[in-house]
Design an enzyme around this catalytic site. Structure first.
Site, PDB file in Angstrom:
ATOM      1  N   ARG A   8       0.846  -1.196   0.000  1.00  0.00           N
ATOM      2  CA  ARG A   8       0.000   0.000   0.000  1.00  0.00           C
ATOM      3  C   ARG A   8       0.884   1.250   0.000  1.00  0.00           C
ATOM      4  NH1 ARG A   8      -1.287   1.668   4.658  1.00  0.00           N
ATOM      5  NH2 ARG A   8      -2.212  -0.258   5.405  1.00  0.00           N
TER       6      ARG A   8
ATOM      7  N   TYR B 246     -15.508  17.516 -15.411  1.00  0.00           N
ATOM      8  CA  TYR B 246     -15.929  16.119 -15.529  1.00  0.00           C
ATOM      9  C   TYR B 246     -16.992  15.827 -14.459  1.00  0.00           C
ATOM     10  CZ  TYR B 246     -15.487  11.038 -15.030  1.00  0.00           C
ATOM     11  OH  TYR B 246     -15.735   9.709 -14.933  1.00  0.00           O
TER      12      TYR B 246
ATOM     13  N   LYS C  41      -7.582   6.600 -19.361  1.00  0.00           N
ATOM     14  CA  LYS C  41      -7.842   7.136 -20.690  1.00  0.00           C
ATOM     15  C   LYS C  41      -6.605   6.975 -21.584  1.00  0.00           C
ATOM     16  CE  LYS C  41     -11.570   8.031 -18.426  1.00  0.00           C
ATOM     17  NZ  LYS C  41     -11.875   9.293 -17.787  1.00  0.00           N
TER      18      LYS C  41
HETATM   19  C1  LIG Z   1     -12.427   9.757 -16.520  1.00  0.00           C
HETATM   20  C2  LIG Z   1     -12.047  11.087 -16.027  1.00  0.00           C
HETATM   21  C3  LIG Z   1     -11.785  11.308 -14.672  1.00  0.00           C
HETATM   22  C4  LIG Z   1     -12.001  10.257 -13.610  1.00  0.00           C
HETATM   23  O1  LIG Z   1     -11.096   9.204 -13.702  1.00  0.00           O
HETATM   24  P1  LIG Z   1     -11.430   7.694 -13.281  1.00  0.00           P
HETATM   25  O2  LIG Z   1     -10.202   6.951 -13.650  1.00  0.00           O
HETATM   26  O3  LIG Z   1     -12.647   7.264 -14.028  1.00  0.00           O
HETATM   27  O4  LIG Z   1     -11.689   7.710 -11.805  1.00  0.00           O
HETATM   28  C5  LIG Z   1     -11.380  12.575 -14.287  1.00  0.00           C
HETATM   29  N1  LIG Z   1     -11.233  13.577 -15.196  1.00  0.00           N
HETATM   30  C6  LIG Z   1     -11.470  13.390 -16.500  1.00  0.00           C
HETATM   31  C7  LIG Z   1     -11.288  14.538 -17.443  1.00  0.00           C
HETATM   32  C8  LIG Z   1     -11.892  12.151 -16.962  1.00  0.00           C
HETATM   33  O5  LIG Z   1     -12.148  11.988 -18.270  1.00  0.00           O
END
Ligand SMILES: *Cc1c(COP(=O)(O)O)cnc(C)c1O
Length: 388
Positions: A49, A102, A199
């Site tokens: 952790r 977001y 992403k």
């Molecule tokens: C997807 C996203 C997040 C959140 O991330 P997670 O990995 O889904 O928790 C935050 N900011 C933006 C711009 C995103 O596209």
């Protein structure tokens, strides 16, 4: 900090460092715990952790690519954001965030503020008066998301960071839409960068992960302490896959942009397409800022569907190469309807304030051959057109 180019850092971090077998690709350390050399002697790692070699390799690569002093790899982008507000903000601190951030960021900040953990103000950061009024309240943290989700609005990081610095306010930038290849907020004056590595950075839609990078060494150490304290760190296996994805970030981003530009040019010719939102368009309000602060325009875009609701439904249903799904930045193309999907945590009123209409569609253009993507769009537009 590394003196290498970003693509080189992405490819080489953690390569050829195995002293046991000289493996070129580092092994994955799935262990939860580590032996102490002797009673009273602390090893480099004691528990996964708090620290893990695979996760640290990914953190080093991403910190270097953003020009940071250190990074924490978290279980998701949301936990990276939660880590930052947990470490920085108390009940008397004010967080200023964009009204069109977001949906999950909005939910996190809003819910925690309602609990009294800190105060939050959502503003239109492109409005100089609203920004000046917010900064006059001496916030502790200014949250930026540029380009924003889903309208790809662009905010001048350098100008805002200077204004924030003047009132001792720290600046965090959500850089998820561009990745460090196309934008480096720390070099523009920000103190922290957040990514949902889910992403573009992982880029294959098979891991949920995040990272929080700090410009200052002391801030990075503080965030590591907090990450261990609240248990925000990511799993080694996820870090391994994300590192594997990161290796090809540079060529993927180039192709995403190339395909995005082809789709954009096509959309501009379509009668069922209304306003298109993409910073490469000279009519986009953030075009000049984007040219200055970004190293590319990215391949996220959205547009108003200029037909009836049933036509929009049919269009989305007919598409075969744009999966109807949330998320973005993977090899496969996706289409999303922000009002009912990514941003449904916002009230109708908050959606309206953020400019998210029910006819808005968002595209994440993937790495399929653009000729096939355009043929697929053409087919779906034709079917939708014939239905009216
Ligand atoms: C997807 C996203 C997040 C959140 O991330 P997670 O990995 O889904 O928790 C935050 N900011 C933006 C711009 C995103 O596209």
């Amino acid at each position: 900090m590394s003196d290498k180019q970003l693509a080189t850092i992405a490819v080489r971090t953690g390569i050829d460092v195995d002293s046991q077998y000289n493996a070129v690709v580092s092994p994955i350390y799935l262990t939860s715990t580590y032996s102490f050399p002797a009673l009273g002697e602390l090893p480099q790692y004691d528990y996964s952790r708090s620290g893990n070699p695979t996760r640290n390799t990914l953190a080093d690569a991403l910190s270097d690519m953003e020009g940071g002093a250190g990074a924490v790899v978290t279980s998701c982008g949301t936990s990276a954001m939660n880590l930052l507000v947990s470490a920085l903000l108390g009940p008397n601190d004010l967080l200023v965030a964009p009204h069109d951030c977001y949906g999950g960021s909005y939910r996190l900040f809003n819910t925690r503020a309602q609990k009294g953990d800190f105060k939050v103000l959502f503003i239109d950061q492109a409005d100089p008066d609203a920004l000046a009024a917010a900064l006059a309240q001496k916030p502790t943290l200014l949250w930026l998301e540029t380009p924003s989700n889903p309208l790809v609005r662009v905010i001048d990081i350098e100008a805002i960071s200077q204004q924030a610095q003047a009132v001792d306010c720290q600046v965090a930038v959500d850089n998820t839409f561009l990745s460090p290849l196309l934008q480096q907020p720390l070099s523009l004056g920000a103190d922290f960068v957040v990514h949902s590595t889910t992403k573009y950075i992982n880029g294959h839609s098979d891991v949920v992960g995040g990272v929080l990078i700090a410009k200052q060494q002391s801030a990075a150490e503080n965030l590591s302490w907090w990450a261990n304290c609240i248990g925000a760190t990511g799993a080694p296996f996820d870090a391994y896959l994300t590192l594997r994805g990161l290796r090809t970030l540079a060529p993927r981003m180039r192709m995403h942009e190339e395909n995005g530009a082809a789709v954009l040019a096509y959309l501009q010719q379509q009668p069922l397409v209304g306003t298109i939102y993409h910073p490469s368009l000279p009519t986009h309000p953030g075009h000049e800022i984007a040219k200055r602060q970004q190293r590319g325009f990215g391949s996220m875009m959205s547009f108003e569907f200029a037909g009836t609701d049933p036509q929009l439904q049919l269009f989305v249903k007919t598409l075969q190469l744009f999966s109807l799904a949330e998320s973005l930045g993977g090899t496969e193309s996706l289409i999303a309807h922000p009002a009912s999907m990514t941003h449904r945590a916002m009230t109708d009123e908050a959606q309206r304030a953020a400019g998210i209409s029910t006819s808005l569609l968002r595209l994440s253009v993937g790495l399929e051959d653009p000729r096939d993507l355009i043929a697929d769009l053409t087919h779906a537009f034709t079917v939708a057109q014939e239905a009216c």
